[in-house]
Design a protein around this motif. Structure first.
Motif, PDB file in Angstrom:
ATOM      1  N   LYS A  29       0.827  -1.208   0.000  1.00 11.99           N
ATOM      2  CA  LYS A  29       0.000   0.000   0.000  1.00 11.99           C
ATOM      3  C   LYS A  29       0.858   1.252   0.000  1.00 11.99           C
ATOM      4  N   ARG A  39       3.956   1.593  -0.977  1.00 16.24           N
ATOM      5  CA  ARG A  39       4.683   1.692  -2.238  1.00 16.24           C
ATOM      6  C   ARG A  39       3.772   2.222  -3.336  1.00 16.24           C
ATOM      7  N   ARG A  40       2.556   1.701  -3.433  1.00 18.09           N
ATOM      8  CA  ARG A  40       1.612   2.128  -4.468  1.00 18.09           C
ATOM      9  C   ARG A  40       1.251   3.602  -4.296  1.00 18.09           C
ATOM     10  N   ARG A  41       0.935   3.980  -3.063  1.00 18.90           N
ATOM     11  CA  ARG A  41       0.554   5.373  -2.794  1.00 18.90           C
ATOM     12  C   ARG A  41       1.706   6.323  -3.095  1.00 18.90           C
ATOM     13  N   CYS A  81      -7.739   4.858  -3.956  1.00 19.67           N
ATOM     14  CA  CYS A  81      -7.510   3.782  -2.987  1.00 19.67           C
ATOM     15  C   CYS A  81      -8.667   3.586  -2.008  1.00 19.67           C
TER      16      CYS A  81
END
Length: 134
Positions: free
Chosen positions: A87, A89-91, A109
């Motif tokens: 999470k 890393r994605r954000r 998200c």
């Protein structure tokens, strides 16, 4: 009108007048603009004519030493990112690479703007620590 505010880390819906809602909306936009401005000047320099004239006008030839330093830095960054949750890393990548605001990422998200900001700051701290240690 209904506005959402954060109280003790929880989002709470509150009825407010149109004037208050308008003021809060302008404040949110101003915060986002400041965040974009900070990202735009991530290296601490001002974006002015001097930088354009002296750094963007000439061709860039990477020396073998520059290439090696860039590769090592990239390896350190990737290692630090591997230490983050999926999470986070994605954000962070949506924020840093795609240039999306915390509000936009929150909509994608399905979470609050503050949760996005906390994730981004956590990754920044890990990257800063990894780059200072390396």
């Amino acid at each position: 009108m209904e506005a959402h505010i954060i109280v003790n880390g929880q989002s709470v819906a509150v009825d407010v007048s149109v004037e208050v809602f308008s003021y809060m909306d302008r404040a949110d936009h101003k915060d986002e603009n400041l965040a974009h401005e900070k990202r735009r000047h991530w290296d601490g320099r001002e974006f002015d004519e001097y930088i354009i004239a002296h750094e963007c006008s000439r061709s860039y030839y990477e020396t073998p030493e520059d290439w090696l330093c860039r590769r090592e830095t990239l390896r350190e960054i990737m290692t630090a990112l591997e230490g983050c949750t999926a999470k986070q890393r994605r954000r962070f990548l949506l924020f840093a690479l795609e240039g999306l605001s915390c509000s936009q990422i929150g909509n994608i998200c399905g979470c609050s703007k503050s949760a996005i900001l906390k994730s981004v700051e956590a990754v920044r701290r890990k990257l800063k620590h990894a780059l200072q240690a390396g």
